[in-house]
Design a protein around this motif. Structure first.
Motif, PDB file in Angstrom:
ATOM      1  N   PRO A   2      41.903  47.119  30.323  1.00 21.27           N
ATOM      2  CA  PRO A   2      40.513  47.689  30.174  1.00 21.27           C
ATOM      3  C   PRO A   2      40.620  48.904  31.232  1.00 21.27           C
ATOM      4  CG  PRO A   2      41.025  45.993  31.965  1.00 21.27           C
ATOM      5  CD  PRO A   2      41.917  46.234  31.126  1.00 21.27           C
ATOM      6  N   VAL A  14      36.828  50.808  33.319  1.00 17.55           N
ATOM      7  CA  VAL A  14      36.246  51.094  33.928  1.00 17.55           C
ATOM      8  C   VAL A  14      35.525  52.270  34.319  1.00 17.55           C
ATOM      9  CG1 VAL A  14      35.399  49.288  36.511  1.00 17.55           C
ATOM     10  CG2 VAL A  14      37.143  48.921  35.445  1.00 17.55           C
ATOM     11  N   GLU A  62      31.265  50.525  37.672  1.00 21.26           N
ATOM     12  CA  GLU A  62      30.587  49.635  37.571  1.00 21.26           C
ATOM     13  C   GLU A  62      31.979  48.619  38.152  1.00 21.26           C
ATOM     14  OE1 GLU A  62      31.916  49.870  33.311  1.00 21.26           O
ATOM     15  OE2 GLU A  62      29.887  50.698  33.153  1.00 21.26           O
ATOM     16  N   ALA A  63      31.749  47.232  37.489  1.00 26.07           N
ATOM     17  CA  ALA A  63      32.484  46.135  38.877  1.00 26.07           C
ATOM     18  C   ALA A  63      34.477  46.187  38.020  1.00 26.07           C
ATOM     19  CB  ALA A  63      32.210  44.486  38.316  1.00 26.07           C
ATOM     20  N   ALA A  64      35.345  46.314  38.886  1.00 24.98           N
ATOM     21  CA  ALA A  64      36.226  45.894  38.261  1.00 24.98           C
ATOM     22  C   ALA A  64      36.826  45.017  38.178  1.00 24.98           C
ATOM     23  CB  ALA A  64      37.264  46.551  39.021  1.00 24.98           C
ATOM     24  N   PRO A  65      37.896  44.646  36.778  1.00 29.63           N
ATOM     25  CA  PRO A  65      37.863  43.064  36.556  1.00 29.63           C
ATOM     26  C   PRO A  65      38.539  42.249  37.383  1.00 29.63           C
ATOM     27  CG  PRO A  65      39.610  44.926  35.446  1.00 29.63           C
ATOM     28  CD  PRO A  65      38.555  45.358  35.871  1.00 29.63           C
ATOM     29  N   ALA A  66      38.080  41.111  38.189  1.00 31.04           N
ATOM     30  CA  ALA A  66      38.968  40.611  38.989  1.00 31.04           C
ATOM     31  C   ALA A  66      40.710  40.213  39.120  1.00 31.04           C
ATOM     32  CB  ALA A  66      38.513  39.413  39.535  1.00 31.04           C
ATOM     33  N   GLY A  69      42.745  41.917  37.875  1.00 26.61           N
ATOM     34  CA  GLY A  69      43.451  42.747  36.957  1.00 26.61           C
ATOM     35  C   GLY A  69      43.034  44.501  37.191  1.00 26.61           C
ATOM     36  N   GLU A  70      44.443  44.573  36.571  1.00 29.39           N
ATOM     37  CA  GLU A  70      44.460  46.080  36.638  1.00 29.39           C
ATOM     38  C   GLU A  70      43.756  46.945  35.752  1.00 29.39           C
ATOM     39  OE1 GLU A  70      48.390  47.042  34.988  1.00 29.39           O
ATOM     40  OE2 GLU A  70      49.609  46.392  36.934  1.00 29.39           O
ATOM     41  N   HIS A  71      43.469  48.075  36.122  1.00 30.41           N
ATOM     42  CA  HIS A  71      42.211  49.045  35.158  1.00 30.41           C
ATOM     43  C   HIS A  71      42.196  50.581  35.482  1.00 30.41           C
ATOM     44  CE1 HIS A  71      40.364  48.836  39.394  1.00 30.41           C
ATOM     45  NE2 HIS A  71      39.608  49.664  38.995  1.00 30.41           N
TER      46      HIS A  71
END
Length: 134
Positions: free
Chosen positions: A34, A36, A40-44, A46-48
């Motif tokens: 994903p 980001v 913005e908020a990063a996924p909990a 998870g890599e991004h």
């Protein structure tokens, strides 16, 4: 006295150089990660991929502190990238598809001069420079 290259640049360069010999991730692999946008908020958990959109304001805080000083200081400024910049671990992309080591794409320096270093009335300076490599 010449400007002092800070430990931050040395640490960043060493980190990026350590991974420079590894194979860059492919577009198919990165399409699953994903993206980001900065702010913005990063996924909990998870890599991004972190995207710095071209022209978007990016806040930077510079500070000077330490036990030697009786008064400390802090300044806030905003900068913006001239093009989209995607960052994933030690990899960088300008289109989100073609990835390279960050040291292949961007170079720069951090420099500090002490107050009075150039002449007895000159202010101290802290500067950072980020240049695209050809």
């Amino acid at each position: 006295m010449k400007p002092i290259l800070t430990a931050a640049l040395l640490a960043a360069t060493a980190t990026l150089a350590g991974c420079a010999g590894l194979m860059a991730p492919g577009a198919d692999e990165m399409a699953k990660v994903p993206v980001v946008r900065y702010g913005e908020a990063a996924p909990a958990g998870g890599e991004h991929v972190l995207l710095y959109p071209a022209g978007a304001p990016l806040p930077v805080v510079a500070s000077v502190s330490g036990s030697l000083l009786s008064r400390t200081g802090e300044a806030r400024m905003e900068v913006a990238t001239s093009r989209d910049v995607y960052v994933y671990k030690n990899w960088l992309s300008f289109d989100g598809k073609n990835w390279m080591s960050g040291t292949q794409a961007v170079g720069g320096e951090f420099a500090i001069t002490l107050p009075g270093e150039k002449d007895s009335k000159a202010p101290g300076t802290m500067s950072a420079r980020f240049d695209l490599k050809p």
